[in-house]
Design a protein around this motif. Sequence first.
Motif, PDB file in Angstrom:
ATOM      1  N   GLN A  61     -63.215 -69.683  18.895  1.00 16.44           N
ATOM      2  CA  GLN A  61     -64.056 -70.778  19.391  1.00 16.44           C
ATOM      3  C   GLN A  61     -64.265 -70.674  20.894  1.00 16.44           C
ATOM      4  O   GLN A  61     -65.309 -71.080  21.413  1.00 16.44           O
ATOM      5  N   ASN A  62     -63.275 -70.108  21.593  1.00 14.29           N
ATOM      6  CA  ASN A  62     -63.372 -69.968  23.054  1.00 14.29           C
ATOM      7  C   ASN A  62     -64.006 -68.651  23.493  1.00 14.29           C
ATOM      8  O   ASN A  62     -64.072 -68.387  24.688  1.00 14.29           O
ATOM      9  N   GLY A  63     -64.434 -67.833  22.536  1.00 17.96           N
ATOM     10  CA  GLY A  63     -65.214 -66.650  22.904  1.00 17.96           C
ATOM     11  C   GLY A  63     -64.578 -65.310  22.649  1.00 17.96           C
ATOM     12  O   GLY A  63     -65.145 -64.274  23.044  1.00 17.96           O
ATOM     13  N   ALA A  64     -63.425 -65.260  22.013  1.00 20.07           N
ATOM     14  CA  ALA A  64     -62.801 -63.965  21.718  1.00 20.07           C
ATOM     15  C   ALA A  64     -63.731 -63.135  20.836  1.00 20.07           C
ATOM     16  O   ALA A  64     -64.336 -63.652  19.891  1.00 20.07           O
ATOM     17  N   VAL A  65     -63.835 -61.833  21.142  1.00 24.46           N
ATOM     18  CA  VAL A  65     -64.706 -60.966  20.334  1.00 24.46           C
ATOM     19  C   VAL A  65     -63.988 -60.461  19.091  1.00 24.46           C
ATOM     20  O   VAL A  65     -64.624 -60.035  18.120  1.00 24.46           O
ATOM     21  N   ALA A  66     -62.650 -60.488  19.115  1.00 25.79           N
ATOM     22  CA  ALA A  66     -61.854 -60.032  17.974  1.00 25.79           C
ATOM     23  C   ALA A  66     -60.421 -60.488  18.196  1.00 25.79           C
ATOM     24  O   ALA A  66     -60.070 -61.003  19.265  1.00 25.79           O
ATOM     25  N   ALA A  67     -59.581 -60.282  17.186  1.00 26.72           N
ATOM     26  CA  ALA A  67     -58.168 -60.639  17.299  1.00 26.72           C
ATOM     27  C   ALA A  67     -57.306 -59.515  16.743  1.00 26.72           C
ATOM     28  O   ALA A  67     -57.636 -58.908  15.713  1.00 26.72           O
ATOM     29  N   LEU A  68     -56.210 -59.243  17.439  1.00 28.89           N
ATOM     30  CA  LEU A  68     -55.205 -58.270  16.998  1.00 28.89           C
ATOM     31  C   LEU A  68     -54.148 -59.057  16.234  1.00 28.89           C
ATOM     32  O   LEU A  68     -53.460 -59.912  16.813  1.00 28.89           O
ATOM     33  N   VAL A  69     -53.984 -58.787  14.941  1.00 26.78           N
ATOM     34  CA  VAL A  69     -53.131 -59.611  14.089  1.00 26.78           C
ATOM     35  C   VAL A  69     -52.316 -58.722  13.156  1.00 26.78           C
ATOM     36  O   VAL A  69     -52.652 -57.560  12.921  1.00 26.78           O
ATOM     37  N   SER A  70     -51.249 -59.311  12.595  1.00 20.88           N
ATOM     38  CA  SER A  70     -50.459 -58.610  11.578  1.00 20.88           C
ATOM     39  C   SER A  70     -50.766 -59.123  10.175  1.00 20.88           C
ATOM     40  O   SER A  70     -50.327 -58.527   9.191  1.00 20.88           O
ATOM     41  N   HIS A  71     -51.482 -60.225  10.078  1.00 21.47           N
ATOM     42  CA  HIS A  71     -51.968 -60.725   8.796  1.00 21.47           C
ATOM     43  C   HIS A  71     -53.191 -61.597   9.060  1.00 21.47           C
ATOM     44  O   HIS A  71     -53.411 -62.054  10.188  1.00 21.47           O
ATOM     45  N   SER A  80     -64.720 -62.442  10.009  1.00 18.29           N
ATOM     46  CA  SER A  80     -64.121 -62.502  11.347  1.00 18.29           C
ATOM     47  C   SER A  80     -63.660 -61.118  11.784  1.00 18.29           C
ATOM     48  O   SER A  80     -62.994 -60.401  11.018  1.00 18.29           O
ATOM     49  N   PRO A  81     -63.986 -60.700  13.010  1.00 17.70           N
ATOM     50  CA  PRO A  81     -63.586 -59.368  13.493  1.00 17.70           C
ATOM     51  C   PRO A  81     -62.090 -59.317  13.825  1.00 17.70           C
ATOM     52  O   PRO A  81     -61.633 -59.988  14.747  1.00 17.70           O
ATOM     53  N   LEU A  82     -61.351 -58.528  13.066  1.00 17.31           N
ATOM     54  CA  LEU A  82     -59.904 -58.432  13.232  1.00 17.31           C
ATOM     55  C   LEU A  82     -59.473 -56.978  13.264  1.00 17.31           C
ATOM     56  O   LEU A  82     -60.105 -56.098  12.661  1.00 17.31           O
ATOM     57  N   LEU A  83     -58.368 -56.725  13.982  1.00 17.45           N
ATOM     58  CA  LEU A  83     -57.681 -55.444  13.917  1.00 17.45           C
ATOM     59  C   LEU A  83     -56.295 -55.722  13.341  1.00 17.45           C
ATOM     60  O   LEU A  83     -55.461 -56.354  13.992  1.00 17.45           O
ATOM     61  N   LEU A  84     -56.074 -55.296  12.105  1.00 19.60           N
ATOM     62  CA  LEU A  84     -54.830 -55.566  11.392  1.00 19.60           C
ATOM     63  C   LEU A  84     -53.831 -54.440  11.618  1.00 19.60           C
ATOM     64  O   LEU A  84     -54.143 -53.263  11.400  1.00 19.60           O
ATOM     65  N   VAL A  85     -52.643 -54.811  12.060  1.00 14.73           N
ATOM     66  CA  VAL A  85     -51.575 -53.828  12.296  1.00 14.73           C
ATOM     67  C   VAL A  85     -50.289 -54.353  11.653  1.00 14.73           C
ATOM     68  O   VAL A  85     -50.133 -55.559  11.447  1.00 14.73           O
TER      69      VAL A  85
END
Length: 462
Positions: A61-71, A80-85
């Motif tokens: 909502q605040n403008g992040a282009v993607a998120a680095l997440v584990s789930h 939603s643009p995510l990088l799953l690790v």
Amino acid sequence: MKNKWTATRLQSITQGILAGPPTWTATTFTHDSRQTTPGQLYVAIKGETVDGHDYVEQAFQNGAVAALVSHIPPRLPKDSPLLLVPNVENALLQIGHYVRDQLTATVIGITGSSGKTTTKDMLQLCLSQQGKTHANFRSFNSRWGVPLTLAECMGDEKYVVLEMGMSAPGEIAALTHMARPHIALITTINPAHLADLGSTENIACAKAEIFEGVPSEGVALIPGDLPETSLLLEKAKAQKIAHIFLFGEGPQCDLRLMSYTPDGTHAQVKITLQETPYTYTLNLLGKHFAMNSLAVLGAVQGAKANVPQALHTLAQFQGSDRRGQVIHLGHHISLFDESYNANPGSMKAALEAFGSHPHTGHRYLVLGDMRALGANSKKYHEGLKDLVLATQPRGVFTYGPEMKALHDQIKSSVDAHHYEDLEALITDVLDILKEKDAILVKASNAVKLNKVSDALMKKFIR
């Protein structure tokens, strides 16, 4: 290098899985959803009490282009643009390793039980006058803060200064193997983290892990006047570091503090660096700050930067936020704000510095718990008695269950008040200060005595 963090580039570095459109490019990284700005990659870190995955939606909502997440967090749109690790912190270390491999800068690593941030800020100021310098923001020194700091490098830096903190064995080792500092500096060893580490010897061993990442031609800077000095020296030698220097006051030290002379609001410092004498001015009171500056000059010399220029720069240093800053308020009241952290060593240094400060009004102390001292906590709090009384305070305000031990020791010798209610403490402190008084506020950060400092600044702002 001029980092452009494309989705595919980060996927390659972390071996993660992309979800959603893989067309995004992040400008920088952030771990705080509240302060996320457009274009950033939000890093969802799971802490002891807060899980960043719960705030991914807010980051978008605040403008992040993607998120680095584990789930994949619930309630997110499917695209939603995510990088799953598998593990976010390990992915950050991989990113840190990647950035470090690209750097041509001289890298300086700093750790220690206290004085890390002040030393880092001093060194950053000195080196920034001599070349592009990048360093941690504030105390961004954790197992995720250091790789995020590296990720902000652009590749054209001349110097990179990395403060490294820890709360358990092995954490510094992981950071130093990633950062590979050319110069490793340990500020001091104090009784901190005793609840987890048990002894100052164990603390020294954990801090000495920083030497593991130093190349054989590198530099190690070690405090030379401590009971743990020989242990630190042994650890540095075991890594076959070519240039090992002790700093301190004793004759065994290569970098030596010869004299420290406070004069009003500043101090004159005389040192020798490998027998070359220097004199300079610090606009901070307290011998511990002089010792920090001595270590800084050792790092400047180790980085082959200009020492005389650094001496001039040191006179411009005004202190780090809430770490011994003297704030001159209205009515000529002096606030010594040490509300960020406290352990027995840093408490001793702060009380001695406060006691040496010239004043015409009264002195007051506001002291909160020193956390994580383990089974000996009561002993360490009681042990502050002589240091407290030596400042000749008009009044002493203690706060928190641990500081009750100090209150009981001093209440027959000085006007002493103990509190378990922070708002009541603030009210009484605000009422008691008069023209030309001086007040020291110090505690571990979790105690939140920064609220006392903030209230003082709000009421007595110039």
